[in-house]
Design a protein around this motif. Structure first.
Motif, short mmCIF file in Angstrom:
data_model
loop_
_atom_site.label_atom_id
_atom_site.label_comp_id
_atom_site.label_asym_id
_atom_site.label_seq_id
_atom_site.Cartn_x
_atom_site.Cartn_y
_atom_site.Cartn_z
N SER A 8 0.83 -1.21 0.00
CA SER A 8 0.00 0.00 0.00
C SER A 8 0.86 1.25 0.00
CB SER A 8 -0.93 0.01 1.22
OG SER A 8 -0.18 0.05 2.40
N GLU A 58 0.30 5.69 0.30
CA GLU A 58 -0.64 6.73 0.72
C GLU A 58 -0.41 8.00 -0.09
OE1 GLU A 58 0.04 7.09 4.84
OE2 GLU A 58 -1.07 5.27 5.37
N ASP A 91 -13.26 7.90 9.25
CA ASP A 91 -11.80 8.09 9.31
C ASP A 91 -11.47 9.48 9.82
OD1 ASP A 91 -11.38 5.55 8.34
OD2 ASP A 91 -11.37 6.19 6.25
N LEU A 127 -6.39 11.45 3.36
CA LEU A 127 -5.53 10.31 3.06
C LEU A 127 -6.23 9.36 2.10
CD1 LEU A 127 -2.84 8.90 3.72
CD2 LEU A 127 -4.04 7.66 5.52
N THR A 129 -5.57 5.76 0.04
CA THR A 129 -4.71 4.57 0.12
C THR A 129 -4.81 3.80 -1.18
OG1 THR A 129 -5.16 4.47 2.48
CG2 THR A 129 -4.18 2.52 1.46
N ILE A 143 -3.76 0.16 -2.89
CA ILE A 143 -3.41 -1.19 -2.47
C ILE A 143 -3.23 -2.05 -3.72
CG2 ILE A 143 -4.15 -3.21 -1.14
CD1 ILE A 143 -5.88 -1.31 0.51
N THR A 160 0.92 -0.28 -7.59
CA THR A 160 0.64 0.87 -6.74
C THR A 160 1.42 2.09 -7.17
OG1 THR A 160 2.29 0.06 -5.17
CG2 THR A 160 -0.02 -0.52 -4.73
N LYS A 193 -0.22 5.62 -8.26
CA LYS A 193 0.16 6.84 -7.54
C LYS A 193 0.50 7.96 -8.53
CE LYS A 193 3.40 8.66 -4.13
NZ LYS A 193 4.55 8.36 -3.26
#
Length: 1286
Positions: A744, A746, A783, A788, A790, A792, A798, A802
């Motif tokens: 993962s 962030e 949350d 944030l 995430t 995964i 990932t 991103k």
């Protein structure tokens, strides 16, 4: 005469023989007329009579008219003594029994194969159902003549109801109509239908009385013939009785009614005069015709006389005094009328009028006026000043004080007004004055001796002031002698009232204030103690908690309810004491937790017995060494976990010892594996399935994951060495797979960008997933960090995701501002409803800001500010909305207003569906009831006299009929068409009248379901019309579908009807009735098999009393019925080929031939295929046996039976011969010489010595509903079987 009594057999003592009758020869010699003297010449004596030996009781003798001297027999005196008391003690049984029968010709179900006691029949099932519904016991048996005897036992109401039900369902029902005048029907029904129910139960019939609105006067009776005759008789009696009565209504002005009441007792008729409050003029007269006529003459004469002679006078009397003129229940008015002959007319209580009218003859009015004023002034009202808080002291305990005042003043009414400082007295002037003086004296005395005070204390302390069961407040009241009133929780008041002596009030007030001050300094504190330790702290019978409470006696300790499983214990009391108690309990809880540490140790099940040891020696030694408690699961349990409880150090020590035992017995290895905690849950699987599968696959090793929340990565594997290694490899492989698939990363972004990142219907984020294979998780409302995001997936995926997300976020962060123009006439659409459209645009496009000019400004400049991509999207969306607004048109739809409600539907669901489907706005006109009403009238409507206008009003659309549709042109047209389709239409469907009840269904369920399914209204014509036309109304499409469904239902019913007709095909077979038993078979087995094999509906045998008893009727489908007929004819042909032979067999061996329950003879009949019939006890020749079958089979069976007879007779002869050797010598002659010299006890003229008179229906009542016509008790001679019993 030989007087030797040695050969005389005397009756037992106590049977009425007096001394000297037989025991004294001398007495017999001196009394030659004594009937009891025994003569030895004829070897017998004359026995006493039955009445001499068994004398009747005194009550019975007296009733039969015998003398009192005869009644004073032994035992009669006791009867006389206890007669009254026994009569009082007699209790009539609540259980009754009724016996009745149903002849064969009247039986509804003629089950010819029903055996004795069998209940598996239609009749038996009906009786069982009736017993269940009524609670009565029903026994049923079948006589030789096939008549049905029924015995019903139970409580009277249950028996009567059960009898009626049995006869209704088991006996064929006749019916009759009786004409009874309509006005008599209500007397037959009785109050609440009680008379009708009683008559139905008594006669076992069903009586139907027409509805009051029905013009028919025929009463319909259904039931057995005897019941119908009884019901007819009772109904005619009631009608004849009512025919003798008359009923008349007279209209007499109600002002003369008081004079009419006086003549009510002069005639035998009932005269109903309505009360004055009813405001009615009608008087009802009922009773015997002559009495009614006489009463009517009296009433008319009285009315005419009073009308001519009476006059009126008005009096003004204060309204408050009217009730004294009226008196209790109008007694004073009645008294005035009786004394003066003048009626008093009072104004309505709700009226403000104070005028009282007197009506009577001129010379009587003076006396009446005097009496009215006397009554009005007979009562006065007075007030006594007394503080409200003293009222209850003036009243006294249980009203003692006020009772002492008023006991001699019976006409004085004393009223204590709540919350007012006064007491109201009402009554005669002298008595009121006396009561007033007494009350003032008591009030002055109490005010001098008593005082009160009000203390304000917070309501939350009230329950503590009261104390447990009122202990605190009762103590203060007892010490100070005051009364303390504390408000309830519902009053929500903080005022506590104290009443009593001044000194006691001051003392009680001081104590209450001190209590309140002390409680304000108190505190409440909660301490968490594990629920499992609560019982230990409380101790056996509360001993431990009692010690703690004694130590901290100012602290209240409250434990939660055991069922709540709560750990919270509440402490309340002075601050210092609560803190000390808190520390004590906290320390105690820590000690208990330390001494009760629990550890679960998984041990292979097969080693449990080794850990326990012989007789528990091993486990007991571990317990003693470690001072722990050890619980081992039972053998039947699936668990292999051993629980150890005690101090942590000792528990660990015990665990080591137990594991050492297991390791000695097997090569056990324990390994720790490091797996990131975030993968633990996925490795365990749903409900532990995944880890359990690994343990099972690896020979039952134990895999222990750390507890949730510990954040430990260590996983323990224990078991045999090879299996542990195998499990370790599998766990690590799974962990690596999870780690690779759950990498993962962030990314942070502003929450207002999320909708743009996700895109419309998730298009943007779906593209990222498809291109990279990674999963993107946005934060939820729960949350904490809303920025944030995430990602995964695998490391490579990932990273790609991103990069794409980062690029999108950078584009969004590039803020730009754009101007655009929007026509001011559309601004209102965007800013209406508090800017709802603008908020939707902002939410959809990344939180862009859209600024419109202020209201009233003519500017068309609109500013859009936000991320560049979002701004472009928002501008495009605004232009799209403006384009839609520009393209909108308004279309009128002309539909008569009477259909608007149907088009809208319940709560507007239909029109809402149209608006949402075509994205249009629909506005219905305001409702115009006048227009709707005008449309319903026949003919033209002329307004303002414009009947000569050239343009017809019908050609102009009415404003109330126009529905406005707003939206795009094509959408409006489609919406208009949809609305027009919703206009209801009505279509008639041909549904045969006989099918209506099936279409409607039970309680209307069928027709209601169809109406709900197709959203239409279906109108079924009333039954009296017998019409075949059913109307279906609703939207055209729905009506069309409903009509199709109705036609399909009709076709289905037609096919069912046709099938029912085909099933009722009947064929008759002529067969000699003597073959019926063979065709039916034992318990109906043969005929039942024919019915089942050929699937016929019924096979009915003709009644023996029918015109042709040789007919068998088969009912069913034609093909099946013909097949069943052939099967029956085959049986008949076989029976016709058989012959019958008679054979004599000694009757003594018949029982042996038959065997237990006929088993032996059944085997013989099955073996030789014959039917064997043994003689009945009434037959002339009891040795004659009949054999039926084929000739060759009969001969073989006959030979077999003769051989058996020879064998059995030889055994009997041998048995008789053997008896003379086995019987003792002293008894050899017993069987040959009867004891003729010992006749036993003998009496003369006993009831059993003469044959009964079976013609006497009282001794032998008939069974059934018929009434007895024989002699009644007491009407003739005494019954042969004893006195009649009631």
């Amino acid at each position: 005469m030989n007087t030797d009594t040695s050969a005389v057999t005397l009756p037992p003592p106590g049977f009425g023989l007096e001394p000297g009758a037989m025991g004294d020869p001398a007495a017999n010699a001196h009394n030659p007329h004594n009937p009891r003297v025994v003569s030895m010449d004829d070897e017998a004596y004359t026995p006493p009579t039955y009445d001499e030996v068994f004398p009747p009781l005194a009550a019975v003798v007296a009733a039969n008219g015998q003398s009192s001297s005869e009644s004073m027999m032994p035992g009669a005196m006791m009867s006389n003594i206890g007669q009254k008391s026994y009569a009082k003690m007699a209790v009539k049984s609540s259980i009754i029994t009724q016996v009745f029968y149903v002849p064969l010709e009247e039986r509804r179900y003629k089950e010819m194969n029903q055996g004795f006691g069998e209940t598996d029949s239609q009749s038996g099932r009906i009786c069982a159902e009736i017993m269940k519904n009524t609670g009565a016991s029903i026994e049923m048996s079948l006589a030789k003549d096939q008549s049905l005897t029924i015995v019903v036992t139970g409580k009277q109401e249950s028996v009567m109801f059960a009898r009626r039900e049995v006869l209704n369902k088991l006996q064929t029902q006749a019916n009759v109509n009786i004409p009874i005048p309509k006005e008599h029907h209500r007397f037959i029904i009785g109050k609440g239908g009680s008379k009708l129910r009683e008559l139905e139960n008594l006669t076992a019939t069903k009586i139907t009385i027409p509805n009051p609105n029905d013009p028919s006067d025929l009463i319909h009776i259904v039931g057995p013939r005897e019941g119908i005759e009884g019901a007819r008789h009772e109904i005619q009696l009631i009608s004849e009785e009512q025919a003798k009565l008359a009923f008349e209504r007279l209209s007499i002005p109600r002002v003369y009614h008081p004079f009419i009441k006086e003549i009510k007792a002069r005639t035998g008729a009932k005269i109903h005069v309505p009360p004055q409050s009813a405001m009615k003029d009608e008087i009802v007269v009922s009773g015997e015709k002559e009495a009614v006529l006489e009463a009517i003459d009296w009433i008319n004469a009285t009315y005419n006389a009073k009308k001519m002679k009476t006059t009126t006078v008005s009096l003004e009397v204060n309204k408050c005094q009217h009730k004294y003129v009226i008196g209790p229940r109008g007694s004073n008015i009645t008294e005035i009328l009786e004394a003066s002959g003048v009626s008093v007319e009072m104004p309505n209580p709700d009226s403000v009028s104070e005028t009282i009218t007197l009506r009577g003859e001129q010379h009587q009015l003076g006396q009446a006026i005097t009496m009215v004023y006397a009554k009005a002034n007979s009562v006065v009202i007075s007030e006594v000043a007394a503080p409200a808080w003293l009222h209850r002291f003036i009243i006294g305990r249980q009203g003692k004080n006020i009772r002492n005042i008023t006991q001699n003043l019976s006409n004085v009414h004393v009223e204590f007004a709540e919350g007012l400082d006064k007491i109201t007295l009402e009554g005669p002037p002298e008595q009121v004055e006396e009561a007033r003086r007494a009350l003032e004296e008591i009030s002055r005395d109490l005010q001098s001796r008593l005082d009160f005070a009000i203390v304000k204390i917070d309501p939350k302390f009230h329950k503590h002031i009261i104390g447990k069961s009122g202990a605190n407040v009762n103590r203060i009241k007892k010490e100070t002698g005051v009364s303390i009133r504390i408000p309830t929780d519902l009053e929500r008041s903080n005022e506590i009232r104290i009443e009593g002596s001044p000194e006691g009030v001051r003392q009680a007030k001081t104590e209450l204030m001190e209590l309140a001050t002390r409680m304000e300094n108190e505190k409440s504190r909660d301490i968490l103690i594990e629920h499992r330790f609560h019982r230990t702290i409380i101790g056996t019978k509360g001993e431990n908690i009692k010690d703690i409470r004694d130590k901290y006696n100012q602290v209240q300790i409250t434990f939660p309810d055991p069922g709540m499983k709560s750990d919270v214990v509440t402490l309340r009391g002075p601050k210092q004491d609560v803190d000390k108690c808190y520390k004590f309990l906290q320390q105690l809880s820590l000690e208990l937790a330390a001494n009760n540490y629990i550890l679960n140790v998984p041990i292979f099940k097969k080693f449990h017995k080794n850990i326990i040891g012989k007789g528990g020696a091993t486990i007991n030694k571990i317990k003693e060494d470690t001072e722990t408690r050890i619980e081992i699961p039972t053998e039947s349990s699936d668990s292999d976990v051993i629980q150890i409880t005690g101090k942590k150090k000792n528990v660990e020590k015990a665990k080591v010892q137990i594991l050492a035992i297991q390791n000695e017995l097997a090569n056990i290895l324990e390994v720790e594996v490091s797996i990131p905690a975030k993968f633990h849950q996925s490795l365990i699987g749903a409900k532990g399935r995944l880890v359990r599968a690994i343990m099972d696959e690896c020979g039952g090793v134990h895999i222990h994951f750390p507890s949730e929340g510990s954040k430990s990565d260590k996983v323990t594997i224990r078991g045999p060495k090879e299996e542990v290694e195998k499990a370790k490899v599998k766990l690590m492989e799974l962990a690596n797979e999870k780690e690779q698939a759950n990498h993962s990363i962030e990314v942070h972004a502003k929450p207002e960008y999320y909708k743009f990142l996700i895109g419309r219907n998730g298009a943007n984020i779906r593209q990222v997933r498809e291109e990279t294979g990674a999963r993107v998780v946005f934060p939820t409302a729960k949350d904490e960090d809303k920025t944030l995001i995430t990602i995964i997936g695998t490391k490579e995926n990932t990273e790609k995701a991103k990069q794409k997300l980062t690029a999108l976020i950078k584009e969004l962060e590039n803020v730009s501002e754009t101007e655009m123009t929007v026509d001011p006439k559309y601004h209102r659409h965007f800013v209406a409803r508090r800017g709802q459209v603008l908020r939707e645009i902002g939410d959809e496009y990344g939180g862009v800001t859209v600024s419109f000019p202020r209201n009233g400004s003519k500017s068309d400049r609109v500013v859009v500010k936000g991320p560049k991509n979002c701004v472009d999207g928002a501008v495009a969306r605004i232009n799209e909305i403006v384009a839609d607004l520009e393209s909108q048109v308004t279309v009128e739809c002309h539909i008569p207003q009477k259909h608007h409600r149907t088009i809208m539907g319940a709560k507007g669901f239909r029109v809402q569906a149209v608006t949402s489907q075509y994205e249009v706005g629909i506005k219905f006109p305001d409702r115009n009831p006048a227009a709707e009403h005008a449309e319903d009238k026949d003919g033209d409507v002329v307004l303002n006299g414009d009947n000569n206008s050239d343009v017809s009003e019908d050609d102009k659309p009415k404003k109330c009929d126009i529905i406005i549709i707003t939206g795009k042109q094509e959408n409006c047209q489609r919406a208009k068409e949809a609305l027009e389709k919703l206009v209801p239409v009505t279509e008639e469907v041909e549904v045969p009248f006989d099918y209506h009840r099936f279409v409607i269904g039970q309680k209307g369920a069928g027709i209601r379901g169809m109406m709900e399914e197709f959203d239409v209204n279906i109108s079924i014509p009333p039954a009296m019309q017998k019409s075949n036309q059913v109307k279906v109304s609703g939207p055209a499409d729905n009506v069309e579908n409903a009509v199709k469904a109705l036609k399909a239902r009709v076709e289905e019913l037609r096919l069912t009807d046709e099938d029912r007709r085909l099933q009722n095909f009947a064929v008759e077979i002529e067969v000699d009735a003597k073959y019926y038993p063979k065709i039916i078979g034992r318990k109906g087995l043969i005929i039942s098999k024919i019915k089942d094999d050929h699937k016929v509906k019924n096979i009915q045998f003709a009644d023996k009393n029918a015109a042709n008893p040789n007919i068998i009727t088969v009912v069913g489908y034609e093909k099946n019925a013909m097949a069943a007929r052939d099967a029956i004819l085959d049986i008949v042909h076989n029976l016709e080929d058989q012959t019958t032979v008679e054979l004599e067999l000694d009757r003594r061996i018949h029982s042996r031939l038959i065997g237990t329950k006929g088993r032996s003879i059944s085997k013989v009949m099955d073996s030789y295929k014959v039917d064997i019939r043994f003689p009945r006890s009434t037959d002339a020749n009891l040795d004659l046996v009949t054999i039926t079958g084929l000739e060759e089979n009969i001969e073989e069976c006959k030979e077999y039976l003769l051989n058996l007879q020879e064998e059995y007779l030889q055994e009997m002869d041998e048995s008789v011969e053997l008896q003379q050797y086995t019987k003792p010598p002293s008894r050899h002659g017993e069987s040959r010489q009867p004891k003729a010299d010992n006749p036993g006890f003998v009496v003369r003229d006993a009831p059993w010595s003469k044959p009964p008179d079976t013609s006497n229906t009282m001794d032998f009542p008939s069974i059934g509903p018929g009434t007895s016509s024989g002699p009644k008790p007491g009407a003739g001679s005494a019954a042969s079987w004893g006195a009649w019993k009631r």
